[in-house]
Write an enzyme that holds these catalytic residues in place. Structure first.
Site, short mmCIF file in Angstrom:
data_model
loop_
_atom_site.label_atom_id
_atom_site.label_comp_id
_atom_site.label_asym_id
_atom_site.label_seq_id
_atom_site.Cartn_x
_atom_site.Cartn_y
_atom_site.Cartn_z
N HIS A 121 -41.19 52.46 98.61
CA HIS A 121 -40.19 53.01 97.68
C HIS A 121 -40.91 53.72 96.54
O HIS A 121 -41.93 53.27 96.05
CB HIS A 121 -39.27 51.91 97.14
CG HIS A 121 -39.99 50.71 96.64
ND1 HIS A 121 -40.50 49.74 97.49
CD2 HIS A 121 -40.30 50.32 95.38
CE1 HIS A 121 -41.10 48.82 96.77
NE2 HIS A 121 -41.01 49.14 95.50
N LEU A 122 -40.32 54.83 96.17
CA LEU A 122 -40.82 55.64 95.06
C LEU A 122 -39.93 55.38 93.86
O LEU A 122 -38.72 55.61 93.91
CB LEU A 122 -40.74 57.12 95.48
CG LEU A 122 -41.06 58.19 94.45
CD1 LEU A 122 -42.49 58.07 93.94
CD2 LEU A 122 -40.85 59.58 95.07
N HIS A 123 -40.53 54.81 92.79
CA HIS A 123 -39.77 54.62 91.55
C HIS A 123 -39.73 55.93 90.78
O HIS A 123 -40.74 56.65 90.70
CB HIS A 123 -40.48 53.62 90.63
CG HIS A 123 -40.58 52.21 91.12
ND1 HIS A 123 -39.73 51.21 90.71
CD2 HIS A 123 -41.47 51.62 91.97
CE1 HIS A 123 -40.10 50.07 91.27
NE2 HIS A 123 -41.15 50.28 92.03
N GLY A 166 -48.59 45.35 92.19
CA GLY A 166 -47.24 45.08 91.72
C GLY A 166 -46.15 45.29 92.75
O GLY A 166 -44.97 45.21 92.43
N GLN A 167 -46.53 45.55 94.01
CA GLN A 167 -45.49 45.73 95.03
C GLN A 167 -44.85 44.39 95.36
O GLN A 167 -45.56 43.41 95.66
CB GLN A 167 -46.10 46.36 96.30
CG GLN A 167 -45.04 46.71 97.34
CD GLN A 167 -45.60 47.47 98.55
OE1 GLN A 167 -46.80 47.70 98.65
NE2 GLN A 167 -44.72 47.84 99.45
N ASP A 211 -32.29 51.07 90.58
CA ASP A 211 -33.02 49.81 90.61
C ASP A 211 -32.15 48.72 89.97
O ASP A 211 -31.49 48.95 88.96
CB ASP A 211 -34.35 49.95 89.86
CG ASP A 211 -35.30 48.81 90.16
OD1 ASP A 211 -36.32 49.05 90.83
OD2 ASP A 211 -35.02 47.66 89.74
N ILE A 212 -32.15 47.55 90.57
CA ILE A 212 -31.30 46.45 90.10
C ILE A 212 -31.80 45.88 88.76
O ILE A 212 -31.04 45.25 88.03
CB ILE A 212 -31.25 45.33 91.17
CG1 ILE A 212 -30.02 44.47 91.03
CG2 ILE A 212 -32.53 44.51 91.18
CD1 ILE A 212 -29.77 43.55 92.21
N ASN A 241 -45.95 51.44 93.75
CA ASN A 241 -46.82 50.27 93.77
C ASN A 241 -47.21 49.99 95.22
O ASN A 241 -46.34 49.94 96.10
CB ASN A 241 -46.09 49.07 93.16
CG ASN A 241 -45.77 49.28 91.69
OD1 ASN A 241 -46.58 49.85 90.96
ND2 ASN A 241 -44.60 48.84 91.25
P1 AMP Z 1 -41.95 46.98 93.50
O1 AMP Z 1 -42.24 45.84 92.55
O2 AMP Z 1 -42.68 48.24 93.21
O3 AMP Z 1 -42.08 46.52 94.94
O4 AMP Z 1 -40.44 47.36 93.26
C1 AMP Z 1 -39.36 46.69 93.84
C2 AMP Z 1 -38.17 47.07 93.02
O5 AMP Z 1 -37.00 46.77 93.76
C3 AMP Z 1 -38.07 46.33 91.69
O6 AMP Z 1 -38.06 47.27 90.63
C4 AMP Z 1 -36.75 45.58 91.82
O7 AMP Z 1 -36.06 45.51 90.60
C5 AMP Z 1 -36.02 46.40 92.85
N1 AMP Z 1 -35.00 45.69 93.60
C6 AMP Z 1 -35.09 44.47 94.17
N2 AMP Z 1 -33.94 44.15 94.79
C7 AMP Z 1 -33.10 45.20 94.62
C8 AMP Z 1 -31.77 45.49 95.03
N3 AMP Z 1 -31.02 44.61 95.75
N4 AMP Z 1 -31.22 46.66 94.66
C9 AMP Z 1 -31.94 47.55 93.92
N5 AMP Z 1 -33.20 47.35 93.53
C10 AMP Z 1 -33.79 46.19 93.86
#
Ligand code: AMP
Ligand code: ZN
Length: 110
Positions: free
Chosen positions: A96-98, A89-90, A30-31, A83
């Site tokens: 995507h699975l955190h 919070g999405q 995750d960034i 999310n």
């Molecule tokens: P969500 O809020 O559950 O939709 O999670 C989206 C996630 O994507 C967040 O934790 C962001 O930090 C992550 N994210 C957004 N852009 C990037 C990227 N370019 N590379 C890696 N993670 C990212």
């Protein structure tokens, strides 16, 4: 999906380092990590949310990939989060699975 960030990452159009990749999923960091170890497991195929994934083997495979990468990185305690919907919070609408680990977690989540 042409205008989807995670489709661009999984296809390689946007360069990212994959911790795991096969024909169904990719795993990358995750960034904006919310812990010392924070990865995202995504299907290569575009689905807006987990509610759209009708293929139960794909859902299982996402967890398989997460478990495997956690084990390879010696992350023994972690939390999975998906999310689903803006209010939950999405922010990226490609499922995507955190997997977050490496720190003490609190409950309930915010
Ligand atoms: P969500 O809020 O559950 O939709 O999670 C989206 C996630 O994507 C967040 O934790 C962001 O930090 C992550 N994210 C957004 N852009 C990037 C990227 N370019 N590379 C890696 N993670 C990212
Ligand atoms: Zn996508």
């Amino acid at each position: 999906m042409s205008d989807c960030l995670f489709c661009k990452i999984s296809s390689g159009e946007i360069k990212s380092e994959f911790l795991f990749e096969d024909d169904k999923v990719v795993v990358f960091r995750d960034i904006d990590p919310q812990g010392p170890f924070h990865i995202l497991i995504i299907p290569k195929e575009h689905y807006t949310s987990i509610k759209d994934v009708k293929d139960e083997s794909l859902i299982g495979h996402m967890f398989y990939a997460g478990n495997r990468v956690a084990e390879e990185n010696n992350v023994e305690n972690f939390r999975y989060i998906i999310n689903t919907g803006e209010e939950a919070g999405q922010t990226v609408f490609h499922v995507h699975l955190h997997l977050i680990g490496g720190r003490k977690m609190t409950w309930p989540p915010g």
